[in-house]
Design an enzyme around this catalytic site. Structure first.
Site, PDB file in Angstrom:
ATOM      1  NE  ARG A 120      -3.994   1.749   2.476  1.00  0.00           N
ATOM      2  CZ  ARG A 120      -4.588   2.359   3.508  1.00  0.00           C
ATOM      3  NH1 ARG A 120      -4.000   2.424   4.681  1.00  0.00           N
ATOM      4  NH2 ARG A 120      -5.791   2.881   3.372  1.00  0.00           N
ATOM      5  CG  ASP A 244     -12.161   1.837   6.904  1.00  0.00           C
ATOM      6  OD1 ASP A 244     -10.971   1.532   6.797  1.00  0.00           O
ATOM      7  OD2 ASP A 244     -12.537   2.947   7.328  1.00  0.00           O
TER       8      ASP A 244
HETATM    9  O1  LIG Z   1      -8.515   2.864   6.948  1.00  0.00           O
HETATM   10  C1  LIG Z   1      -8.578   3.590   5.965  1.00  0.00           C
HETATM   11  O2  LIG Z   1      -8.692   3.079   4.862  1.00  0.00           O
HETATM   12  C2  LIG Z   1      -8.524   5.012   6.088  1.00  0.00           C
HETATM   13  C3  LIG Z   1      -7.837   5.719   7.006  1.00  0.00           C
HETATM   14  C4  LIG Z   1      -6.779   5.188   7.866  1.00  0.00           C
HETATM   15  C5  LIG Z   1      -5.686   4.539   7.138  1.00  0.00           C
HETATM   16  O3  LIG Z   1      -5.737   4.304   5.970  1.00  0.00           O
HETATM   17  C6  LIG Z   1      -4.458   4.142   7.859  1.00  0.00           C
HETATM   18  O4  LIG Z   1      -4.304   4.493   9.040  1.00  0.00           O
HETATM   19  O5  LIG Z   1      -3.624   3.489   7.253  1.00  0.00           O
HETATM   20  C7  LIG Z   1      -8.161   7.153   7.172  1.00  0.00           C
HETATM   21  O6  LIG Z   1      -8.745   7.742   6.237  1.00  0.00           O
HETATM   22  O7  LIG Z   1      -7.843   7.700   8.244  1.00  0.00           O
END
Ligand SMILES: O=C(O)/C=C(\CC(=O)C(=O)O)C(=O)O
Length: 289
Positions: A120, A244
């Site tokens: 990611r 999520d």
């Molecule tokens: O969980 C998600 O997809 C979105 C998140 C958190 C995130 O991506 C992370 O902490 O890695 C967000 O918008 O805060």
């Protein structure tokens, strides 16, 4: 008093919708437990523990069979908590890693052996300090066979990211569709720009997820349903879905996961679409081997 935050609903409802056998919650996370898997010193939020036992209990409660666990930014590039959850899942979970761009090929292979199938790249400034595109491209060119890139960005940087996205040499999965403004409706500027991206390559996938983050009108998130259903209808072979959970940073309004599951038949109204979104498509990305 603890400064740790709880971002998930303590007693989510049972959804009215029953996912098909084999259904995958293809976007969820684990937090800790911190005693075994400390959070990154660079973490932008400090959550309460939300470990594998809680995640698997939710999976069963919601009627899902499997999970794809995405390494959350609070764990930085140490994937141990996510790997631990995958190892405890008895084959019912795979994962997406976040890596230091200097990672060796042997370390990437070890992540593969631990159940990771993607990496990611996070471009949200409120979550990560830097996102080095050149280094990300180097990693994307060295991924184990069959891996893809998961990318998280907000709609206002899509245009700026285009050359980078175009250069990624493996399939790309876009988290939460690049966070379009769903209040603009299905033909709004953000969704139009996202459709243009989807048209540019046939190996760009997306997650029609997070009504709780994207629809300011709140549960039952009618604007999200209206804006997103046409996208799923038009690209049924390129979408995957997830809760999520544990909803990082959503502590102000805790989404009811049962209600999130009940969004599925509103954006994917036929059994055929539901099968693709929840089973066939995630199988192709995460359980091809
Ligand atoms: O969980 C998600 O997809 C979105 C998140 C958190 C995130 O991506 C992370 O902490 O890695 C967000 O918008 O805060």
């Amino acid at each position: 008093m603890s400064d740790r935050i709880t971002s998930w609903h303590s007693s989510p409802s049972k959804p009215a919708f029953t996912p098909p056998p084999g259904a995958v919650d293809a976007h969820c996370h684990v937090f800790g437990p911190e005693a075994d898997f400390p959070f990154s010193p660079k973490a932008k939020y400090h959550p309460e523990d939300a470990g594998p036992d809680k995640l698997f209990a939710l999976r069963d409660h919601l009627g899902f069979s499997r999970n794809v666990i995405v390494q959350a930014s609070c764990h930085g590039t140490d994937n141990a908590a996510t790997l631990n959850a995958i190892a405890k899942s008895e084959g019912k979970a795979r994962g997406v890693a976040v890596v230091d761009p200097d990672i060796s090929d042997a370390e990437l292979q070890a992540l593969h052996d631990g159940g990771m199938r993607g990496v990611r790249f996070n471009f949200l400034k409120r979550l990560v300090d830097n996102a080095p595109k050149d280094k990300f491209l180097d990693v994307a060119g060295r991924l184990p066979k069959g891996w893809h890139v998961v990318i998280y960005f907000e709609a206002d940087i899509l245009e700026e990211l285009r050359p980078f996205l175009d250069a990624i040499p493996v399939p790309v999965v876009v988290d939460h569709m690049g966070r379009p403004d769903v209040t603009q409706g299905p033909d709004g500027a953000d969704i139009k720009a996202f459709r243009k991206l989807l048209e540019s390559r046939d190996d760009i996938w997306f997650k029609p997820t997070c009504p709780d983050r994207l629809d300011p009108s709140g549960d039952p998130w009618n604007q999200f349903a209206e804006a997103i259903a046409p996208l799923v209808a038009d690209y049924p072979d390129r979408c995957i879905w997830g809760t999520d959970w544990p909803h990082p940073n959503q502590q102000d309004v805790l989404p009811d996961d049962g209600h999130l599951v009940d969004m599925i038949p509103r954006i994917a109204p036929t059994a055929e679409l539901q099968q693709k979104l929840l089973v066939t498509n995630p199988d192709r990305l995460y359980w091809a081997d």
